[in-house]
Design an enzyme around this catalytic site. Structure first.
Site, PDB file in Angstrom:
ATOM      1  N   ARG A 129       0.822  -1.222   0.000  1.00  0.00           N
ATOM      2  CA  ARG A 129       0.000   0.000   0.000  1.00  0.00           C
ATOM      3  C   ARG A 129       0.852   1.267   0.000  1.00  0.00           C
ATOM      4  NH1 ARG A 129      -2.224  -3.748  -0.826  1.00  0.00           N
ATOM      5  NH2 ARG A 129      -4.130  -4.576   0.052  1.00  0.00           N
ATOM      6  N   SER A 151     -10.017  -0.114   4.335  1.00  0.00           N
ATOM      7  CA  SER A 151      -9.200  -0.333   5.543  1.00  0.00           C
ATOM      8  C   SER A 151      -8.527   0.965   5.959  1.00  0.00           C
ATOM      9  CB  SER A 151      -8.135  -1.390   5.267  1.00  0.00           C
ATOM     10  OG  SER A 151      -8.760  -2.643   5.095  1.00  0.00           O
ATOM     11  N   GLU A 177      -3.425   3.665   6.559  1.00  0.00           N
ATOM     12  CA  GLU A 177      -3.410   3.495   5.104  1.00  0.00           C
ATOM     13  C   GLU A 177      -4.150   4.671   4.456  1.00  0.00           C
ATOM     14  OE1 GLU A 177      -4.684  -0.403   3.695  1.00  0.00           O
ATOM     15  OE2 GLU A 177      -5.608   0.509   1.940  1.00  0.00           O
TER      16      GLU A 177
HETATM   17  C1  LIG Z   1     -15.308  -0.138   0.257  1.00  0.00           C
HETATM   18  C2  LIG Z   1     -13.837   0.022  -0.048  1.00  0.00           C
HETATM   19  C3  LIG Z   1     -13.065  -1.084  -0.309  1.00  0.00           C
HETATM   20  C4  LIG Z   1     -11.701  -0.953  -0.588  1.00  0.00           C
HETATM   21  N1  LIG Z   1     -10.973  -2.074  -0.862  1.00  0.00           N
HETATM   22  C5  LIG Z   1      -9.654  -1.956  -1.142  1.00  0.00           C
HETATM   23  C6  LIG Z   1      -8.863  -3.119  -1.432  1.00  0.00           C
HETATM   24  O1  LIG Z   1      -9.350  -4.243  -1.477  1.00  0.00           O
HETATM   25  N2  LIG Z   1      -7.541  -2.929  -1.685  1.00  0.00           N
HETATM   26  C7  LIG Z   1      -6.958  -1.705  -1.671  1.00  0.00           C
HETATM   27  O2  LIG Z   1      -5.752  -1.600  -1.912  1.00  0.00           O
HETATM   28  N3  LIG Z   1      -7.677  -0.589  -1.408  1.00  0.00           N
HETATM   29  C8  LIG Z   1      -9.007  -0.676  -1.140  1.00  0.00           C
HETATM   30  N4  LIG Z   1      -9.736   0.443  -0.861  1.00  0.00           N
HETATM   31  C9  LIG Z   1      -9.072   1.763  -0.818  1.00  0.00           C
HETATM   32  C10 LIG Z   1      -9.105   2.531  -2.157  1.00  0.00           C
HETATM   33  O3  LIG Z   1     -10.198   2.111  -2.941  1.00  0.00           O
HETATM   34  C11 LIG Z   1      -7.810   2.349  -2.940  1.00  0.00           C
HETATM   35  O4  LIG Z   1      -6.706   2.832  -2.227  1.00  0.00           O
HETATM   36  C12 LIG Z   1      -7.886   3.072  -4.309  1.00  0.00           C
HETATM   37  O5  LIG Z   1      -6.843   2.597  -5.118  1.00  0.00           O
HETATM   38  C13 LIG Z   1      -7.802   4.586  -4.197  1.00  0.00           C
HETATM   39  O6  LIG Z   1      -8.095   5.149  -5.482  1.00  0.00           O
HETATM   40  P1  LIG Z   1      -8.761   6.585  -5.635  1.00  0.00           P
HETATM   41  O7  LIG Z   1      -8.811   6.916  -7.072  1.00  0.00           O
HETATM   42  O8  LIG Z   1     -10.054   6.645  -4.912  1.00  0.00           O
HETATM   43  O9  LIG Z   1      -7.677   7.483  -4.907  1.00  0.00           O
HETATM   44  P2  LIG Z   1      -7.907   8.694  -3.877  1.00  0.00           P
HETATM   45  O10 LIG Z   1      -8.539   8.190  -2.627  1.00  0.00           O
HETATM   46  O11 LIG Z   1      -8.578   9.820  -4.569  1.00  0.00           O
HETATM   47  O12 LIG Z   1      -6.385   9.100  -3.568  1.00  0.00           O
HETATM   48  C14 LIG Z   1      -5.568   8.195  -2.839  1.00  0.00           C
HETATM   49  C15 LIG Z   1      -4.115   8.706  -2.924  1.00  0.00           C
HETATM   50  O13 LIG Z   1      -3.676   8.596  -4.265  1.00  0.00           O
HETATM   51  C16 LIG Z   1      -3.246   9.870  -4.753  1.00  0.00           C
HETATM   52  N5  LIG Z   1      -3.623   9.932  -6.170  1.00  0.00           N
HETATM   53  C17 LIG Z   1      -4.861   9.792  -6.722  1.00  0.00           C
HETATM   54  N6  LIG Z   1      -4.786   9.907  -8.057  1.00  0.00           N
HETATM   55  C18 LIG Z   1      -3.480  10.136  -8.372  1.00  0.00           C
HETATM   56  C19 LIG Z   1      -2.765  10.360  -9.575  1.00  0.00           C
HETATM   57  N7  LIG Z   1      -3.364  10.367 -10.776  1.00  0.00           N
HETATM   58  N8  LIG Z   1      -1.432  10.572  -9.503  1.00  0.00           N
HETATM   59  C20 LIG Z   1      -0.792  10.569  -8.329  1.00  0.00           C
HETATM   60  N9  LIG Z   1      -1.400  10.370  -7.141  1.00  0.00           N
HETATM   61  C21 LIG Z   1      -2.739  10.155  -7.164  1.00  0.00           C
HETATM   62  C22 LIG Z   1      -3.978  10.892  -3.894  1.00  0.00           C
HETATM   63  O14 LIG Z   1      -3.274  12.108  -3.849  1.00  0.00           O
HETATM   64  C23 LIG Z   1      -3.990  10.183  -2.559  1.00  0.00           C
HETATM   65  O15 LIG Z   1      -2.756  10.343  -1.886  1.00  0.00           O
HETATM   66  C24 LIG Z   1     -11.105   0.330  -0.586  1.00  0.00           C
HETATM   67  C25 LIG Z   1     -11.897   1.466  -0.329  1.00  0.00           C
HETATM   68  C26 LIG Z   1     -13.256   1.317  -0.070  1.00  0.00           C
HETATM   69  C27 LIG Z   1     -14.097   2.545   0.174  1.00  0.00           C
END
Ligand SMILES: Cc1cc2nc3c(=O)[nH]c(=O)nc-3n(C[C@H](O)[C@H](O)[C@H](O)COP(=O)(O)OP(=O)(O)OC[C@H]3O[C@@H](n4cnc5c(N)ncnc54)[C@H](O)[C@@H]3O)c2cc1C
Length: 308
Positions: free
Chosen positions: A182, A231, A301
């Site tokens: 992560r 998480s 995380e």
């Molecule tokens: C119900 C639920 C289940 C989940 N299950 C999992 C799982 O099984 N495994 C897992 O790993 N995660 C899980 N997550 C967490 C989350 O979905 C992941 O971390 C996901 O990859 C985040 O993507 P996002 O586009 O929403 O990023 P955001 O939440 O918008 O951003 C997360 C981070 O990434 C950075 N970021 C976003 N886009 C970019 C970009 N283009 N360039 C550089 N940095 C960027 C942001 O600045 C921030 O620091 C879960 C979340 C929820 C709500």
């Protein structure tokens, strides 16, 4: 006036700007937590030049900026963010298969991870079944190295195109990036624009079987009916954060509208009207209690935005 000399205000109010700009936009509308105060500017950049011109102006004018995907791993403060929150639109939402090698996919950072998982399945390409049901964009997934306990997206990346304000776009081999649990070695101000994924041809029944098993496990173990960020804590080495929190008797612990899920102890859910301050207070409380009970320091995380 030359584009490079424009102010942020000038760029964002220019009718020719390629994207959308909203002032004082509530971030609660852009996070899966449904929590977060206003962003001074919430900007969707539809092209590379829109993105780079705004970020260069932010750096020139010393205005804070942040890039977000779908806000599924994000807690935004109740005061919001006094700067530019950037998201990726039109030109970053493309998905294409390499004409010479059908196992290679180019995906823009603004594409939903779930869309890539589904498109891969339709083309009988295996390797992303672990990601089924994970919300968020490709950009967020790469930054976080999203994954399950056994697999992670970085292992499927061949190359990634990124941009750091003040530099040119850069195409980096995946081996240039460290893909940890992560976490990744992308610079804090490095924006992921696109990536190349390498998958494997496989029997679609095999792919569907794995996807369905993963979805079933997720539905059985996660509180998907309430807003959350997934998480909250990282698993300590060789341990499970959920197990420690559960065994410390913390399921159901509350702070305002935030609650340690009774279904999955590593989820803090918004039961309705939770503030970012509630979630933060609960995170600190859980961390302290786990430390008192087991001497283990939990680290988060979830990413924080707009906190002092
Ligand atoms: C119900 C639920 C289940 C989940 N299950 C999992 C799982 O099984 N495994 C897992 O790993 N995660 C899980 N997550 C967490 C989350 O979905 C992941 O971390 C996901 O990859 C985040 O993507 P996002 O586009 O929403 O990023 P955001 O939440 O918008 O951003 C997360 C981070 O990434 C950075 N970021 C976003 N886009 C970019 C970009 N283009 N360039 C550089 N940095 C960027 C942001 O600045 C921030 O620091 C879960 C979340 C929820 C709500």
């Amino acid at each position: 006036m030359a584009a490079h000399a424009k102010t942020i205000e000038g760029l964002l109010t220019d009718p020719a700007f390629q994207g959308e700009v909203r002032a004082h936009e509530p971030m609660a509308a852009h996070t899966t937590y449904r929590i977060g105060g206003p962003a001074r500017w919430f900007v969707r950049a539809d092209s590379v030049s829109a993105l780079t011109s705004v970020l260069e102006a932010c750096v020139r004018q010393r205005v804070s900026w942040a890039i977000v995907g779908r806000g599924s791993n994000l807690l935004v403060s109740d005061d919001g963010f006094d700067g530019v929150v950037m998201t990726l639109g039109r030109d970053f939402r493309s998905f294409r298969i390499d004409a010479d090698d059908p196992t290679r996919i180019m995906a823009g950072a603004g594409v939903l991870l779930s869309a890539v998982v589904q498109e891969s399945f339709k083309r009988s390409l295996a390797g992303l079944e672990f990601a089924v049901g994970t919300p968020g964009n490709i950009g967020g997934a790469l930054r976080m190295n999203a994954g399950s306990a056994q697999e992670y997206i970085g292992s499927r990346v061949a190359s990634v195109t990124t941009y750091v304000p003040g530099s040119d776009l850069q195409r980096r081999a995946a081996t240039d990036v460290q893909w940890g649990y992560r976490q990744t070695s992308f610079a804090p101000d490095e924006v992921i624009l696109e990536c190349e994924l390498v998958l494997e041809e496989a029997d679609p029944f095999f792919i569907r079987g794995k996807m369905e098993a993963n979805l079933k496990r997720r539905r059985a173990s996660q509180p998907l009916d309430l807003p959350s960020c997934g998480s909250v804590f990282r698993n300590p080495p060789g341990e499970s954060a959920a197990r420690l929190i559960d065994q410390a008797g913390l399921k159901g612990l509350r702070a305002g509208g935030a609650e340690v899920s009774t279904k999955h102890a590593n989820f803090i859910v918004n039961t309705g009207g939770a503030t970012a301050a509630d979630v933060r207070r609960l995170i600190d409380d859980v961390r302290q209690r786990v430390m008192d009970a087991y001497g283990t320091q939990l680290t988060t995380e979830v990413r924080f935005l707009g906190f002092k």
